[in-house]
Design an enzyme around this catalytic site. Sequence first.
Site, mmCIF file in Angstrom:
data_model
loop_
_atom_site.group_PDB
_atom_site.id
_atom_site.type_symbol
_atom_site.label_atom_id
_atom_site.label_comp_id
_atom_site.label_asym_id
_atom_site.label_seq_id
_atom_site.Cartn_x
_atom_site.Cartn_y
_atom_site.Cartn_z
ATOM 1 N N HIS A 100 0.835 -1.199 0.000
ATOM 2 C CA HIS A 100 0.000 0.000 0.000
ATOM 3 C C HIS A 100 0.872 1.253 0.000
ATOM 4 O O HIS A 100 0.638 2.192 -0.765
ATOM 5 C CB HIS A 100 -0.913 0.008 1.227
ATOM 6 C CG HIS A 100 -1.648 1.295 1.426
ATOM 7 N ND1 HIS A 100 -2.836 1.585 0.794
ATOM 8 C CD2 HIS A 100 -1.348 2.381 2.183
ATOM 9 C CE1 HIS A 100 -3.250 2.792 1.145
ATOM 10 N NE2 HIS A 100 -2.357 3.291 1.999
ATOM 11 N N GLU A 101 1.879 1.266 0.873
ATOM 12 C CA GLU A 101 2.771 2.426 0.938
ATOM 13 C C GLU A 101 3.573 2.564 -0.359
ATOM 14 O O GLU A 101 3.841 3.685 -0.816
ATOM 15 C CB GLU A 101 3.706 2.313 2.141
ATOM 16 C CG GLU A 101 2.996 2.320 3.490
ATOM 17 C CD GLU A 101 2.086 3.522 3.682
ATOM 18 O OE1 GLU A 101 2.383 4.602 3.128
ATOM 19 O OE2 GLU A 101 1.060 3.380 4.384
ATOM 20 N N HIS A 104 1.697 4.497 -2.803
ATOM 21 C CA HIS A 104 1.830 5.958 -2.703
ATOM 22 C C HIS A 104 3.068 6.446 -3.463
ATOM 23 O O HIS A 104 3.042 7.516 -4.090
ATOM 24 C CB HIS A 104 1.933 6.379 -1.235
ATOM 25 C CG HIS A 104 0.632 6.337 -0.504
ATOM 26 N ND1 HIS A 104 -0.515 6.931 -0.981
ATOM 27 C CD2 HIS A 104 0.296 5.767 0.687
ATOM 28 C CE1 HIS A 104 -1.504 6.741 -0.119
ATOM 29 N NE2 HIS A 104 -1.041 6.032 0.893
ATOM 30 N N HIS A 108 3.194 9.071 -6.586
ATOM 31 C CA HIS A 108 4.103 10.218 -6.654
ATOM 32 C C HIS A 108 4.888 10.221 -7.962
ATOM 33 O O HIS A 108 5.022 11.260 -8.623
ATOM 34 C CB HIS A 108 5.061 10.186 -5.464
ATOM 35 C CG HIS A 108 5.941 11.382 -5.368
ATOM 36 N ND1 HIS A 108 7.241 11.317 -4.894
ATOM 37 C CD2 HIS A 108 5.736 12.684 -5.683
ATOM 38 C CE1 HIS A 108 7.780 12.514 -4.923
ATOM 39 N NE2 HIS A 108 6.896 13.367 -5.392
#
Length: 231
Positions: A100-101, A104, A108
Site C-alpha cells: 500500500h505504501e 503511494h 508520486h
Amino acid sequence: MFYFDPLYLLFMLPGLILAGLASLFTHTTFSKYSQIAASSGMTGAEAARRLLNSAGIYNVTVEPVDGMLTDHYDPTSHTLRLSSEVYGKNSLSAIGVACHEAGHAIQHATNYAPLAMRSALVPAANFGSSASYFILLLGFLFQSQAMMLVGIVLFSLSVLFTLVTLPVEYNASSRAKKLMVSAGIVSRMESESAGAVLNAAFMTYVASAVSALLTLLYYLIRSGLLGGRRD
C-alpha cells in the site's frame, strides 16, 4: 461555552463511535493476518522493493521506522518507511501494508493529481485545524458571526484535506492489490487476505472524514450560517 453544548455531543458521538470501531477493526484484522506467512516468504521491505521495481521505480529508499502502524511514504525525500511489524515480517498483513505504501510512491512517480493536491493542502490544513478552534471559541464567546465565519473557513481546509485523502488512500490500495499479484509477491488467493487489511485501514480514513464533516456541520448550525441562529 460550546464545549458543553448537548448539540455538539450529538454531532460528535457518531464520529467518535465510527472512529473507534474502525480503529478496532483495523487492529483486529492486522493481528489476524499477521499470523499468516506469505508463501513467497518475502518480508514487507522485500515486497515493497519488488513492487517498486516492477513499476520501474528505483529511486525510493525503503527503511524501518519505530512505532506500530506508523508506515508512510515521504515524497519529499523519496523514502518509504515501514514499522517493525511490517519491515522485517513476512506475514500477509505486513505485505499488504508495505505494498500500500509502495502504491503511494507509485502515485508520486506518476504525478497522481489527488496526491499532489493533498500534499499542497498539508500546510494550510495544519494551520486551519489548529487556528480554527481558537477563532471559533472567540467567535462563540463574543457572539461574532464574522469571527465564526473565519474559523469555519479555516476548519474547512482540514475537512477538505480529509476528503482528498479518501481517493488517495483508495487508489494506493487498489494499485497494491493488483500489483502484488502481478509482481509475484502473493498469490491471487493470498491477495484477498492482504487486501482485507487495506480495506480495514481505509475505514479509518472514512471515519475521519465523517467526523470532520459532522464537526463542520455543527459549526455551521451553531453559528447560524445554516438553519438560522441557535441560542
